[in-house]
Design a protein around this motif. Structure first.
Motif: not given
Length: 331
Positions: A157-166
């Motif tokens: 819904d236009t909001t970035p989903v950010l996950l650690p690079a792991q």
């Protein structure tokens, strides 16, 4: 050349499989699990027949040979198990699945070549619509490929989903009556996305490498390696009326029109499947019924992610000292 292919397959396998002492103890009996670019692979005894989405040990070796696959130029494996190509058109959007409660568009990128009637095309991104929500999964534009750098972008819904690079890092959000969950299956460029009762997919970002470009005559140049998605879908609760380039192959009444046995069986119907934008379920055969009254305005604003999601992260199993394998993030 054979040695290089073996090495490439081994690298793909090693980067995305969970380590296990008996990782290569038996041949997988799945009829679609045949080989990686002609090289026979093996998977552990623990791996069930339908192992691409269900089995943590053997995803995604030879994933492009399994039903629900969208890979390469773009090469589809339908729900009926029949392989076909749908070339679409570069810089255009097409609905690949359309049902009452789920609609998935794909954005195609590509290159034209003098003397060819069609473009070379690949799937660069997906626009997934369900209920009042929209999920974007896309490969970033990249010049020189470095697999240690993450080149996959997700927005909800236009909001970035950010996950650690792991590998093992996860993110979840409660949406309506179901929880959307996204997890890394490698440190970079490979994720699973699951909405219970609707779909589960594996998305990988891969480039067109120099040797591949030379063999197929793609003409890839140093300023753009045409990073694109390779996807494996599993669907739940599709209706008998499901349609779309891939979706139609799951309908009980579907009979494939492609010429089975030819080198490149082509699925036509571009005019039926063309969409006006990635987040607009307006292809001619669309079945989707959104519960959102502002779907069009939301779609118009989903170009580039700008605001990080509000998330909190913690080890899924208590951290490394407790034997944890990843990080869980929730918003």
């Amino acid at each position: 050349m054979h040695t290089i292919v073996l090495l490439l397959c081994a690298l793909v396998s090693a980067s995305l499989l969970l380590p296990a002492a008996d990782a290569w103890t038996s041949s997988c009996s799945d009829p679609y699990f045949k080989g990686c670019y002609g090289v026979v692979q093996k998977c552990p005894a623990a791996c069930p027949k339908q192992c691409e989405v269900d089995c943590a040990y053997c995803k995604p070796i030879c994933a492009c040979d399994k039903p629900g696959a969208v890979c390469q130029d773009p090469r589809f494996i339908g729900g009926d198990g029949i392989m076909f190509y749908f070339h679409g058109k570069k810089d255009a959007d097409f609905c690949i699945v359309s049902d009452t409660n789920l609609h998935i568009n794909a954005h195609f990128i590509g290159k034209s070549k003098a003397g060819r009637k069609r473009d070379f095309t690949w799937v660069q991104s997906l626009g997934i619509m369900f209920g009042s929500h929209q999920l974007y999964i896309g490969a970033n534009k990249v010049a020189i490929w470095d697999d240690s750098l993450d080149q996959i972008t997700l927005t909800l819904d236009t909001t970035p989903v950010l996950l650690p690079a792991q590998r093992g890092a996860s993110w979840a959000s409660q949406l309506d009556a179901a929880e959307l969950k996204i997890s890394r299956i490698a440190d970079t460029n490979a994720m699973t996305v699951e909405l219970p009762g609707s779909f589960k997919l594996i998305a990988r970002v891969v480039p067109i490498l120099e040797e591949e470009s030379r063999i197929h005559g793609y003409g890839i140049t140093p300023e753009d390696c045409f990073a694109h998605l390779e996807i494996n879908f599993k669907f739940f609760g599709l209706s008998d009326d499901v349609t779309g380039v891939l979706g139609q192959t799951y309908a009980p009444s579907f009979r494939s029109p492609v010429k089975v046995g030819v080198a490149m069986p082509i699925m036509g119907g571009e005019s039926n499947f063309a969409a006006s934008a990635l987040m607009k379920p307006d292809c001619a055969v669309s079945k989707f019924k959104s519960t959102s009254v502002s779907l069009a305005s939301l779609a118009d604003s989903i170009t580039e992610p700008t605001h990080p999601a509000s998330i909190s992260c913690a080890s899924e199993l208590g951290g490394a000292t407790a034997g944890g394998r990843g990080i869980v993030c929730r918003r």
